[in-house]
Design a protein around this motif. Structure first.
Motif, PDB file in Angstrom:
ATOM      1  N   SER A  18      -1.185  -1.805   0.486  1.00 18.60           N
ATOM      2  CA  SER A  18      -0.648  -2.652  -0.588  1.00 18.60           C
ATOM      3  C   SER A  18       0.613  -2.042  -1.198  1.00 18.60           C
ATOM      4  O   SER A  18       1.531  -2.772  -1.598  1.00 18.60           O
ATOM      5  CB  SER A  18      -1.714  -2.866  -1.664  1.00 18.60           C
ATOM      6  OG  SER A  18      -1.990  -1.664  -2.356  1.00 18.60           O
ATOM      7  N   ARG A  31      -7.637  -7.037  -0.097  1.00 21.47           N
ATOM      8  CA  ARG A  31      -9.066  -6.720  -0.241  1.00 21.47           C
ATOM      9  C   ARG A  31      -9.925  -7.970  -0.062  1.00 21.47           C
ATOM     10  O   ARG A  31     -11.004  -7.916   0.534  1.00 21.47           O
ATOM     11  CB  ARG A  31      -9.314  -6.099  -1.612  1.00 21.47           C
ATOM     12  CG  ARG A  31     -10.641  -5.387  -1.738  1.00 21.47           C
ATOM     13  CD  ARG A  31     -10.727  -4.228  -0.777  1.00 21.47           C
ATOM     14  NE  ARG A  31     -12.060  -3.635  -0.771  1.00 21.47           N
ATOM     15  CZ  ARG A  31     -12.458  -2.729   0.105  1.00 21.47           C
ATOM     16  NH1 ARG A  31     -11.634  -2.314   1.035  1.00 21.47           N
ATOM     17  NH2 ARG A  31     -13.681  -2.231   0.062  1.00 21.47           N
ATOM     18  N   PHE A  82     -11.089   1.467   1.211  1.00 25.30           N
ATOM     19  CA  PHE A  82     -10.401   1.173  -0.041  1.00 25.30           C
ATOM     20  C   PHE A  82      -9.044   1.866  -0.109  1.00 25.30           C
ATOM     21  O   PHE A  82      -8.026   1.246  -0.404  1.00 25.30           O
ATOM     22  CB  PHE A  82     -11.262   1.586  -1.225  1.00 25.30           C
ATOM     23  CG  PHE A  82     -10.610   1.318  -2.555  1.00 25.30           C
ATOM     24  CD1 PHE A  82     -10.562   0.034  -3.063  1.00 25.30           C
ATOM     25  CD2 PHE A  82     -10.028   2.339  -3.282  1.00 25.30           C
ATOM     26  CE1 PHE A  82      -9.948  -0.227  -4.287  1.00 25.30           C
ATOM     27  CE2 PHE A  82      -9.418   2.093  -4.504  1.00 25.30           C
ATOM     28  CZ  PHE A  82      -9.384   0.812  -5.005  1.00 25.30           C
ATOM     29  N   PHE A  83      -9.015   3.168   0.160  1.00 24.05           N
ATOM     30  CA  PHE A  83      -7.765   3.912   0.014  1.00 24.05           C
ATOM     31  C   PHE A  83      -6.735   3.550   1.084  1.00 24.05           C
ATOM     32  O   PHE A  83      -5.545   3.440   0.765  1.00 24.05           O
ATOM     33  CB  PHE A  83      -8.053   5.417  -0.014  1.00 24.05           C
ATOM     34  CG  PHE A  83      -8.736   5.853  -1.273  1.00 24.05           C
ATOM     35  CD1 PHE A  83      -8.050   5.899  -2.481  1.00 24.05           C
ATOM     36  CD2 PHE A  83     -10.085   6.179  -1.273  1.00 24.05           C
ATOM     37  CE1 PHE A  83      -8.675   6.291  -3.652  1.00 24.05           C
ATOM     38  CE2 PHE A  83     -10.724   6.558  -2.435  1.00 24.05           C
ATOM     39  CZ  PHE A  83     -10.023   6.617  -3.633  1.00 24.05           C
ATOM     40  N   ALA A 106      -2.700  -5.846  -3.198  1.00 24.93           N
ATOM     41  CA  ALA A 106      -3.968  -5.118  -3.130  1.00 24.93           C
ATOM     42  C   ALA A 106      -5.158  -6.070  -3.266  1.00 24.93           C
ATOM     43  O   ALA A 106      -6.131  -5.988  -2.499  1.00 24.93           O
ATOM     44  CB  ALA A 106      -4.011  -4.043  -4.218  1.00 24.93           C
ATOM     45  N   SER A 139      -6.454   0.597   2.338  1.00 28.02           N
ATOM     46  CA  SER A 139      -5.978  -0.704   1.863  1.00 28.02           C
ATOM     47  C   SER A 139      -5.014  -0.547   0.690  1.00 28.02           C
ATOM     48  O   SER A 139      -4.035  -1.287   0.566  1.00 28.02           O
ATOM     49  CB  SER A 139      -7.162  -1.581   1.444  1.00 28.02           C
ATOM     50  OG  SER A 139      -7.979  -1.883   2.546  1.00 28.02           O
ATOM     51  N   LEU A 140      -5.292   0.444  -0.170  1.00 28.28           N
ATOM     52  CA  LEU A 140      -4.399   0.710  -1.298  1.00 28.28           C
ATOM     53  C   LEU A 140      -3.030   1.157  -0.805  1.00 28.28           C
ATOM     54  O   LEU A 140      -2.000   0.702  -1.312  1.00 28.28           O
ATOM     55  CB  LEU A 140      -5.008   1.789  -2.203  1.00 28.28           C
ATOM     56  CG  LEU A 140      -4.205   2.174  -3.451  1.00 28.28           C
ATOM     57  CD1 LEU A 140      -4.021   0.976  -4.363  1.00 28.28           C
ATOM     58  CD2 LEU A 140      -4.880   3.321  -4.186  1.00 28.28           C
ATOM     59  N   CYS A 156       2.496  -4.987  -5.884  1.00 28.14           N
ATOM     60  CA  CYS A 156       1.412  -4.146  -5.352  1.00 28.14           C
ATOM     61  C   CYS A 156       0.047  -4.672  -5.781  1.00 28.14           C
ATOM     62  O   CYS A 156      -0.899  -4.683  -4.980  1.00 28.14           O
ATOM     63  CB  CYS A 156       1.585  -2.700  -5.828  1.00 28.14           C
ATOM     64  SG  CYS A 156       2.982  -1.839  -5.107  1.00 28.14           S
TER      65      CYS A 156
END
Length: 293
Positions: A178, A31, A171-172, A27, A174-175, A23
């Motif tokens: 991941s 990014r 961001f979230f 991540a 993409s999290l 992960c």
């Protein structure tokens, strides 16, 4: 004589640690690829290279952390260092090909499928090259059907990850992407391990296998140290990137808003913001102001 294969000799510790590293690498890599889409041309190769190296290092580290929990109870296991290092190089180089294709060619379906297949095959090649680097008193045999399934999982996971890198802006999200990538990559690893059977050379188990297994972490740790340090440094670079700190508001700018931002300064006349046709200046009243849009 068939060997007794145990992929979870340390319980859930190695699967969880392997999943976390998968992960983390995903991540960071996703990014960086996303960031490259907003970078100037001179910085684009750097972001793409960092992203590919992060994904490749994360997957390789995941693989060998998981392998620390793998043992054949009747024989000790060693690793050929050149082949082990070569598997890392293959992971990074092949992932780089897929990442650069997406970074420069975009997210068209044909591009994503091509880059996903290349990247997925690279992940699978890393896994099986790393397995070829194992040395034990016996021969590894693979179930062809399960191996094929593991390769398909790798290709699908790589394609989904590259799609997320160029399509998911935030961001979230993409999290979350991941985490899904981490599940897929770790699942691919353990699916590939389920295809293994070991035929021992000779009839009797070798003595001292348990002692060798106990020392395996101390053997693997120096090889894992380099990728771990790299992932840490990559994380520092990503976390201190200004666009990540400022948030994702820039992604929400509409094309119309961007055109307005680039318009020259308007001052007076009917076209000025806030001005209306026939506007008069009343004595004692401030005239209409000019704004920059």
């Amino acid at each position: 004589m068939q060997g007794t294969v145990d992929g979870f000799s340390y319980g859930v510790i190695t699967p969880i640690a392997a999943f976390v590293m998968a992960c983390l690498g995903s991540a960071l890599g996703l990014r960086c690829v996303t960031r490259s889409l907003r970078a100037e041309q001179s910085f684009k190769p750097g972001w793409l290279s960092l992203g590919a190296a992060s994904i490749g290092s994360g997957i390789w580290t995941m693989h060998f952390i998981a392998m620390m929990g793998f043992q054949v109870r009747e024989t000790p296991i060693g690793y050929d260092v050149p082949l082990t290092v070569a598997s890392l190089a293959v992971a990074v180089l092949v992932v780089s090909v897929g990442v650069f294709i997406v970074g420069y060619r975009g997210s068209a379906p044909a591009v994503l499928i091509t880059s996903g297949v290349i990247t997925g095959l690279g992940v699978a090649a890393m896994h099986y090259l790393g397995m070829a680097g194992m040395s034990l008193e016996g021969q590894l045999h693979y179930d062809t059907t399960i191996v094929t399934i593991s390769v398909v999982i790798a290709v699908v996971a790589a394609t989904a990850a590259l799609w997320a890198a160029v399509s998911v802006h935030g961001f979230f999200p993409s999290l979350l992407a991941s985490l899904i990538m981490g599940v897929a990559v770790t699942g691919m690893h353990y699916t590939g391990m389920a295809a293994i059977s070991v035929h021992l050379a000779g009839g009797a188990p070798r003595t001292g296998a348990g002692a060798f297994a106990d020392s395996l972490p101390s053997i693997m740790f120096p090889m894992l140290l380099g990728p771990l340090v790299f992932l840490l440094l990559a994380g520092v670079v990503v976390m201190f990137d200004p666009l990540l700190i400022l948030g994702d508001g820039e992604w929400n700018e509409t094309p119309a808003r961007k055109r307005e931002t680039n318009r020259p300064e308007l001052t007076e006349g009917p076209g000025a913001p806030g001005a209306t046709s026939g506007t008069r200046t009343v004595p004692g009243q401030e005239p209409p102001r000019s704004y920059r849009w």
